[in-house]
Scaffold this active site. Sequence first.
Site, PDB file in Angstrom:
ATOM      1  N   ARG A 101     -32.491  18.219  -7.471  1.00 46.02           N
ATOM      2  CA  ARG A 101     -32.737  16.785  -7.686  1.00 46.02           C
ATOM      3  C   ARG A 101     -34.121  16.625  -8.338  1.00 46.02           C
ATOM      4  O   ARG A 101     -35.122  16.418  -7.659  1.00 46.02           O
ATOM      5  CB  ARG A 101     -32.680  16.027  -6.364  1.00 46.02           C
ATOM      6  CG  ARG A 101     -31.272  15.899  -5.758  1.00 46.02           C
ATOM      7  CD  ARG A 101     -31.316  15.133  -4.442  1.00 46.02           C
ATOM      8  NE  ARG A 101     -30.032  14.603  -4.046  1.00 46.02           N
ATOM      9  CZ  ARG A 101     -29.224  15.177  -3.136  1.00 46.02           C
ATOM     10  NH1 ARG A 101     -29.574  16.301  -2.561  1.00 46.02           N
ATOM     11  NH2 ARG A 101     -28.078  14.596  -2.807  1.00 46.02           N
ATOM     12  N   ASN A 139     -21.564  11.192  -2.453  1.00 42.41           N
ATOM     13  CA  ASN A 139     -22.351  10.146  -1.773  1.00 42.41           C
ATOM     14  C   ASN A 139     -22.244   8.825  -2.538  1.00 42.41           C
ATOM     15  O   ASN A 139     -21.936   7.787  -1.963  1.00 42.41           O
ATOM     16  CB  ASN A 139     -23.830  10.548  -1.674  1.00 42.41           C
ATOM     17  CG  ASN A 139     -24.007  11.946  -1.123  1.00 42.41           C
ATOM     18  OD1 ASN A 139     -23.143  12.446  -0.421  1.00 42.41           O
ATOM     19  ND2 ASN A 139     -25.114  12.577  -1.451  1.00 42.41           N
ATOM     20  N   ASP A 140     -22.495   8.907  -3.832  1.00 39.12           N
ATOM     21  CA  ASP A 140     -22.390   7.682  -4.628  1.00 39.12           C
ATOM     22  C   ASP A 140     -20.931   7.313  -4.882  1.00 39.12           C
ATOM     23  O   ASP A 140     -20.589   6.134  -4.923  1.00 39.12           O
ATOM     24  CB  ASP A 140     -23.144   7.836  -5.952  1.00 39.12           C
ATOM     25  CG  ASP A 140     -24.627   7.559  -5.766  1.00 39.12           C
ATOM     26  OD1 ASP A 140     -24.947   6.577  -5.056  1.00 39.12           O
ATOM     27  OD2 ASP A 140     -25.457   8.317  -6.285  1.00 39.12           O
ATOM     28  N   CYS A 170     -21.249  18.350  -5.155  1.00 39.58           N
ATOM     29  CA  CYS A 170     -22.624  18.530  -4.686  1.00 39.58           C
ATOM     30  C   CYS A 170     -23.059  17.405  -3.749  1.00 39.58           C
ATOM     31  O   CYS A 170     -24.188  17.390  -3.288  1.00 39.58           O
ATOM     32  CB  CYS A 170     -23.596  18.687  -5.846  1.00 39.58           C
ATOM     33  SG  CYS A 170     -23.664  17.236  -6.894  1.00 39.58           S
ATOM     34  N   ARG A 185     -24.817   2.725   0.600  1.00 45.13           N
ATOM     35  CA  ARG A 185     -25.002   3.944   1.406  1.00 45.13           C
ATOM     36  C   ARG A 185     -26.291   3.922   2.224  1.00 45.13           C
ATOM     37  O   ARG A 185     -26.477   4.715   3.134  1.00 45.13           O
ATOM     38  CB  ARG A 185     -24.940   5.196   0.509  1.00 45.13           C
ATOM     39  CG  ARG A 185     -26.059   5.292  -0.479  1.00 45.13           C
ATOM     40  CD  ARG A 185     -25.821   6.386  -1.504  1.00 45.13           C
ATOM     41  NE  ARG A 185     -26.581   7.591  -1.219  1.00 45.13           N
ATOM     42  CZ  ARG A 185     -26.802   8.561  -2.100  1.00 45.13           C
ATOM     43  NH1 ARG A 185     -26.270   8.492  -3.315  1.00 45.13           N
ATOM     44  NH2 ARG A 185     -27.492   9.625  -1.789  1.00 45.13           N
ATOM     45  N   ARG A 211     -30.481  18.612 -12.337  1.00 40.38           N
ATOM     46  CA  ARG A 211     -30.005  17.268 -12.681  1.00 40.38           C
ATOM     47  C   ARG A 211     -31.153  16.492 -13.303  1.00 40.38           C
ATOM     48  O   ARG A 211     -32.269  16.497 -12.782  1.00 40.38           O
ATOM     49  CB  ARG A 211     -29.522  16.561 -11.421  1.00 40.38           C
ATOM     50  CG  ARG A 211     -29.155  15.114 -11.671  1.00 40.38           C
ATOM     51  CD  ARG A 211     -28.523  14.476 -10.477  1.00 40.38           C
ATOM     52  NE  ARG A 211     -29.496  14.128  -9.459  1.00 40.38           N
ATOM     53  CZ  ARG A 211     -29.165  13.590  -8.295  1.00 40.38           C
ATOM     54  NH1 ARG A 211     -27.898  13.383  -8.001  1.00 40.38           N
ATOM     55  NH2 ARG A 211     -30.082  13.283  -7.415  1.00 40.38           N
ATOM     56  N   HIS A 231     -39.108   9.579   8.452  1.00 41.59           N
ATOM     57  CA  HIS A 231     -39.605  10.906   8.094  1.00 41.59           C
ATOM     58  C   HIS A 231     -39.484  11.880   9.254  1.00 41.59           C
ATOM     59  O   HIS A 231     -39.244  13.060   9.071  1.00 41.59           O
ATOM     60  CB  HIS A 231     -41.064  10.814   7.640  1.00 41.59           C
ATOM     61  CG  HIS A 231     -41.189  10.285   6.255  1.00 41.59           C
ATOM     62  ND1 HIS A 231     -41.628   9.033   5.966  1.00 41.59           N
ATOM     63  CD2 HIS A 231     -40.882  10.860   5.072  1.00 41.59           C
ATOM     64  CE1 HIS A 231     -41.607   8.842   4.665  1.00 41.59           C
ATOM     65  NE2 HIS A 231     -41.153   9.938   4.099  1.00 41.59           N
ATOM     66  N   GLU A 243     -19.567  10.537 -10.192  1.00 43.05           N
ATOM     67  CA  GLU A 243     -19.948   9.811  -8.980  1.00 43.05           C
ATOM     68  C   GLU A 243     -19.705   8.315  -9.106  1.00 43.05           C
ATOM     69  O   GLU A 243     -20.169   7.526  -8.291  1.00 43.05           O
ATOM     70  CB  GLU A 243     -21.407  10.106  -8.592  1.00 43.05           C
ATOM     71  CG  GLU A 243     -22.411   9.945  -9.693  1.00 43.05           C
ATOM     72  CD  GLU A 243     -23.838  10.340  -9.279  1.00 43.05           C
ATOM     73  OE1 GLU A 243     -24.122  10.487  -8.086  1.00 43.05           O
ATOM     74  OE2 GLU A 243     -24.666  10.481 -10.189  1.00 43.05           O
TER      75      GLU A 243
HETATM   76  C1  PEP Z   1     -24.233  12.076  -4.741  1.00 47.27           C
HETATM   77  O1  PEP Z   1     -24.305  10.903  -5.091  1.00 47.27           O
HETATM   78  O2  PEP Z   1     -23.281  12.541  -4.064  1.00 47.27           O
HETATM   79  C2  PEP Z   1     -25.309  13.032  -5.088  1.00 47.27           C
HETATM   80  C3  PEP Z   1     -25.193  14.321  -4.872  1.00 47.27           C
HETATM   81  O3  PEP Z   1     -26.452  12.529  -5.602  1.00 47.27           O
HETATM   82  P1  PEP Z   1     -27.561  11.735  -4.742  1.00 47.27           P
HETATM   83  O4  PEP Z   1     -27.192  11.866  -3.293  1.00 47.27           O
HETATM   84  O5  PEP Z   1     -28.863  12.354  -5.084  1.00 47.27           O
HETATM   85  O6  PEP Z   1     -27.400  10.351  -5.269  1.00 47.27           O
HETATM   86 MG    MG Z   2     -25.732  10.317  -6.639  1.00 50.76          MG
END
Ligand code: PEP
Ligand code: MG
Length: 554
Positions: free
Chosen positions: A297, A454-455, A502, A465, A333, A190, A431
Amino acid sequence: METYKGKSVFGGIAIGKLHIYNKKNLQVKRKHIETEEIEREVERFHKAREDAIAQLVELYEKSISSVGTSNAAIFEIHQMMLQDDDYIESTENMIQTQQVNAEYAVAMTSDNFASMFAAMEDDYMKGRAADVRDISERVLLILTGQESDCIDTEEPVIVVADDLAPSETVQMDKSKVLSFVTVHGSTNSHTAILARTMGIPALIGTPIPLEDSINGKLAIVDGDTGQIYVEPDEETFAMMQEKYKVIQTKKELLQTLKGKETVTLDGRRIMLYANIGNYKDLSLVLENDAEGIGLFRSEFLYLEGDTYPTEEEQLKIYRAVAETMAGKRVIIRTLDIGADKQADYFELPKEENPAMGCRAIRICLTRPEVFKTQLRALFRASAFGKIAIMYPMITSLSEITKIKNIVEEVKQELTEAGVPFGNPEQGIMIETPAAVIISDQLAKEVDFFSIGTNDLTQYTLAIDRQNAQLDEFYDPHHQAILRMIATTVENAHKANIWCGICGELGADPELSKLFLSIGIDELSMSPGNLLFIRKIIRETNILEEGEAIRKQFL
Ligand code: PEP
Ligand code: MG
């Protein structure tokens, strides 16, 4: 000059004196108490616990404005922990059965609970060990009549500590802190998150000796390289001062981009949007001149409480965001619970592999009542602004069909009940590799795509990740990812829908020109990055540079 290297959690340069943050000496002595003193000690414990809760209520209020609701939420969690029956009973029991003073009972309970959490498999639960210590320390400080270290220097300082608890970080007078440097801590702690939100250079895992002798010495933190120079030599000092000036000038220059269009030199407009987790983040969105919200989110609403947020509660927040954004697009989302984002009341089964388990749209489709409550709130809120709905973790056409059926039911129910609702755009996150490969088919079914890099990186490279040990293998610049992004954009355009990014890659300045060259329509990122990316976009000529860049990366 001494140089130490840590891991950077936020960039920039800080020049100032070192201040060693001292936790108070909380060495607690065991004192035997007489039977007739037991009640008094139990009362002392409860009084201190209540005072600690009152401090946390105040801290929560105070930190909302400086670090946002989602970061301040830790102080609500701490309040709940201090009300936890097991924690209370264990301490009371120790005072009563072992006939010991309240201080000793709190310290022992703290140790026992912290060891129990530390031994748990789950990383999130492991992290709670620090929170138990943090709350117990607060109670002990009250019991022993001490106050935590406050930075009472005239000038701002570089705070150096073994580790910092979130409560310690937030309580510091921000105008007095130039940088945080800690010996321990993790990138996901944090404190690291708070430093990022505050936008100051910060290092963790820095092997700096916490000796009184370095207190007050001049030092320079380079948040870009992860280095701290203690008593820098003349050459280093001059070099860092120069770097500091360059960074400051860049920051000031970026301010001039506020209100300017996000358009390339050859006239292509890009939608430059912000990612948020809560209504409170909107101040940063407006401050950095976002043109819309590209990713709200919504699961954070579910993570903040200890039960499902109601339709009315959600409506209030979605409506407020839409109204504040005053006609700009707000992409919300639907809940992406599961994997690392766990809410106990969902009672999700313990899974071997949660990242590949019951999460996001899979939960919504198997628990339609939870999904429908959120959809009703979203459709109703869409009557008050330009809301778009986005579905996460899509892998197949059949999921889209199921979503559409549920959406139809929701619309019908609202119509029958005479409740007004709008006509929001509906898009999906791309994703998963499956979604990329069938993106030609998916594009015909939805209004837009937003790529969650990211995913997408996690699932394409088969790398968790969350696992910091695999950082060196987690490569979002991998050609496989870049080609997938290009394919997705191409398929979106063939079906005449727009496509954005995103995930974190959307704010990666090394790839901005590539994204422009493959025709990306929207980029959404944390608010602090917006103006810098706008600058790059405004300096790019896709017609002239596009082909060379595509060749370089794809
Ligand atoms: C992603 O997966 O890139 C994304 C934007 O969603 P999150 O990071 O919330 O999984
Ligand atoms: Mg994601």
